[in-house]
Scaffold this active site. Structure first.
Site, PDB file in Angstrom:
ATOM      1  N   ASP A 179      -2.950   2.295  -6.168  1.00 51.46           N
ATOM      2  CA  ASP A 179      -1.809   2.346  -5.243  1.00 51.46           C
ATOM      3  C   ASP A 179      -1.795   1.198  -4.236  1.00 51.46           C
ATOM      4  OD1 ASP A 179      -4.043   3.153  -3.854  1.00 51.46           O
ATOM      5  OD2 ASP A 179      -3.054   4.780  -2.781  1.00 51.46           O
ATOM      6  N   GLU A 180      -2.469   0.101  -4.556  1.00 49.16           N
ATOM      7  CA  GLU A 180      -2.612  -0.965  -3.564  1.00 49.16           C
ATOM      8  C   GLU A 180      -2.778  -2.301  -4.278  1.00 49.16           C
ATOM      9  OE1 GLU A 180      -5.705  -1.969   0.141  1.00 49.16           O
ATOM     10  OE2 GLU A 180      -6.121  -0.352  -1.288  1.00 49.16           O
ATOM     11  N   ASP A 191       0.849  -1.193   0.000  1.00 49.91           N
ATOM     12  CA  ASP A 191       0.000   0.000   0.000  1.00 49.91           C
ATOM     13  C   ASP A 191       0.883   1.241   0.000  1.00 49.91           C
ATOM     14  OD1 ASP A 191      -2.152   1.666   0.145  1.00 49.91           O
ATOM     15  OD2 ASP A 191      -2.734   1.147   2.189  1.00 49.91           O
ATOM     16  N   MET A 192       0.790   2.021  -1.054  1.00 51.36           N
ATOM     17  CA  MET A 192       1.582   3.244  -1.136  1.00 51.36           C
ATOM     18  C   MET A 192       1.126   4.227  -0.058  1.00 51.36           C
ATOM     19  SD  MET A 192       3.626   2.489  -3.514  1.00 51.36           S
ATOM     20  CE  MET A 192       4.462   4.075  -3.464  1.00 51.36           C
TER      21      MET A 192
END
Length: 350
Positions: free
Chosen positions: A103-104, A9-10
Site C-alpha cells: 500500500d505504499e 501511502d494508502m
C-alpha cells in the site's frame, strides 16, 4: 526542484478495504489482524485510532482500548487484488515506481509533463473514483522529505516540501521522524536531551558518525534536506523468512528448534524456486513481555539447503540466554545473491 519525488501511502489500507467492501462498517472502528487471543493488529481504521489502537499492538490490548470495535481477520488475497488496481494507476503516470509494500510506493515524476500538484490531485481522484479509497501524497525533491510530507496531513492528505522550506519546516518535528532512526537510537538521544530535529542540528557530523555508525552521515545529511537515494524500479529482495506467534509461551529450546526446522524448510523451498542463496542467518524472538531480540550469524560462504539453515539457526538459539518465556519466534536468511551454477560441457573434461 531538480528532481520531483512523490511518496504515496494508502490510508489505513486493510481497514479501508473492509469498510469499502462492507459499507455498514463505514465510520466504525475497524481493527484488522490476528483475531485470536494472541493476535496482533495489522491495521486500524482512523475511527479506531482515536482510542489509541495502532498496528503491531497485541489484539487483547486493542480490545481493552476499544471493546466496541469491529475485529476482522486479514484477507491478504483481497488486499493484493485492490493493491494491483492502485498500482496500475501509478504506472499509468510513470514507469519509475518503487513499491515499498502492498500500500505504499515512491514515484519519480520529474519527467511527467504536469505540475506536481496536478499529478497528485489526478492520482487521488483516480483512486477515489476507480477504487473507492483515499490516499495521502507527499511531494519533494528527495525521498526522505517526500515520505515525511505524505504523513503530514493524513488521512487523505497532500503536501509539498520545497527546498526553501528547509530547515524551518523540520525544526519542531520529533527525532523519530528521521528515516533510519530506530527506537534505540531515539531513546539514546532522548537520554542526552535531544528531542527535536532542531536539537539534532547541534550535533556535529563526526558525533553522528561515531554515534550511529555507518548511517551517521546519512542521518546528518537528511535533517539538512539532503538525500541522494534514487527511486529504484526493481527493488532487490533483502531477506527471506518466517515467523509465528506461538499458541502458548515456551522456554524450552528444543521445542523452539521444531519451529526453526519448519521455517528452514520453507526458506529452503523459496531459495530453490528463486535460485538464490544467502549467508546471514537471523533468529528473532519476542518475550512474553513483548520485548524483541534478534541474533545473527554471518557464514563464510553462501547456503541454500534446509539443513544448513537449520544448523546455523540451532547454533544461534543455543547461544542465546533466555530469561523470559517466548511468545514469538522467527527465522530469516539475508545477504542474498543469485545462485549461479555454470553448466559443464564436454570440453571441460578434454
Amino acid at each position: 526542484m531538480d528532481r520531483v519525488i512523490m511518496h504515496v501511502d494508502m490510508d489505513a489500507f486493510f481497514a479501508s478495504v473492509e469498510q469499502r467492501d462492507n459499507p455498514s462498517l463505514k465510520e466504525k472502528p475497524v481493527i484488522v489482524g490476528g483475531i485470536g487471543e494472541r493476535g496482533v493488529v495489522a491495521t486500524a481504521s482512523y475511527e479506531a485510532r482515536k482510542y489509541g489502537v495502532h498496528s503491531a499492538m497485541p489484539m487483547y490490548i486493542a480490545r481493552k482500548k476499544c471493546p466496541f470495535g469491529v475485529y476482522l481477520p486479514t484477507r491478504h488475497e483481497r488486499y493484493r487484488q485492490v493493491s494491483g488496481e492502485i498500482f496500475k494507476i501509478f504506472y499509468s503516470i510513470t514507469p519509475i515506481v518503487e513499491p515499498l509494500s502492498i500500500d505504499e510506493a515512491y514515484l519519480d515524476i520529474t519527467d511527467v509533463p504536469m505540475k506536481p500538484m496536478d499529478v497528485a490531485l489526478y492520482i487521488k481522484k483516480k483512486i477515489k473514483d476507480n477504487v473507492g479509497l483515499t490516499i495521502s501524497v507527499g511531494i519533494s525533491y528527495n525521498k526522505f522529505l517526500a515520505k515525511l510530507a505524505s504523513d503530514w496531513n493524513k488521512p487523505d492528505g497532500i503536501k509539498i516540501i520545497t527546498e526553501d522550506m528547509i530547515p524551518n519546516i523540520l525544526n519542531s518535528l520529533p527525532i523519530s521522524k528521521v528515516y533510519g532512526m530506530g527506537k534505540k537510537s531515539v531513546q539514546k538521544l532522548h537520554n542526552i536531551g535531544i528531542f527535536t530535529i532542531e536539537d539534532m542540528y547541534k550535533l556535529s557530523k563526526e558525533f553522528c558518525i561515531e554515534y550511529f555508525g555507518k548511517f551517521g552521515t546519512e542521518i546528518y545529511e537528511r535533517i539538512r534536506g539532503i538525500d541522494n537515494r534514487e527511486v529504484q524500479i526493481a527493488r532487490e529482495r533483502k531477506s527471506i523468512g518466517n515467523e509465528t506467534t506461538l499458541k502458548k509461551d515456551i522456554k524450552d529450546k528444543e521445542e523452539m528448534k521444531k519451529y526453526l526446522k519448519e521455517f528452514a524448510h520453507n526458506i529452503g523451498i523459496s531459495l530453490s524456486k528463486k535460485n538464490i542463496a544467502g549467508k546471514t542467518v537471523t533468529v528473532k524472538i519476542k518475550t512474553s513481555s513483548f520485548v524483541s531480540h534478534t541474533k545473527s550469524k554471518t557464514l563464510n560462504g553462501y547456503i541454500k539447503s534446509e539443513q544448513d539453515i537449520y544448523n546455523a539457526a540451532c547454533e544461534i538459539i543455543d547461544g542465546m540466554e533466555l530469561q523470559d518465556d517466548i511468545r514469538l519466534i522467527g527465522l530469516t536468511l539475508s545477504n542474498l545473491k543469485e545462485n549461479k551454477i555454470e553448466q559443464l560441457t564436454l570440453d571441460d573434461f578434454l
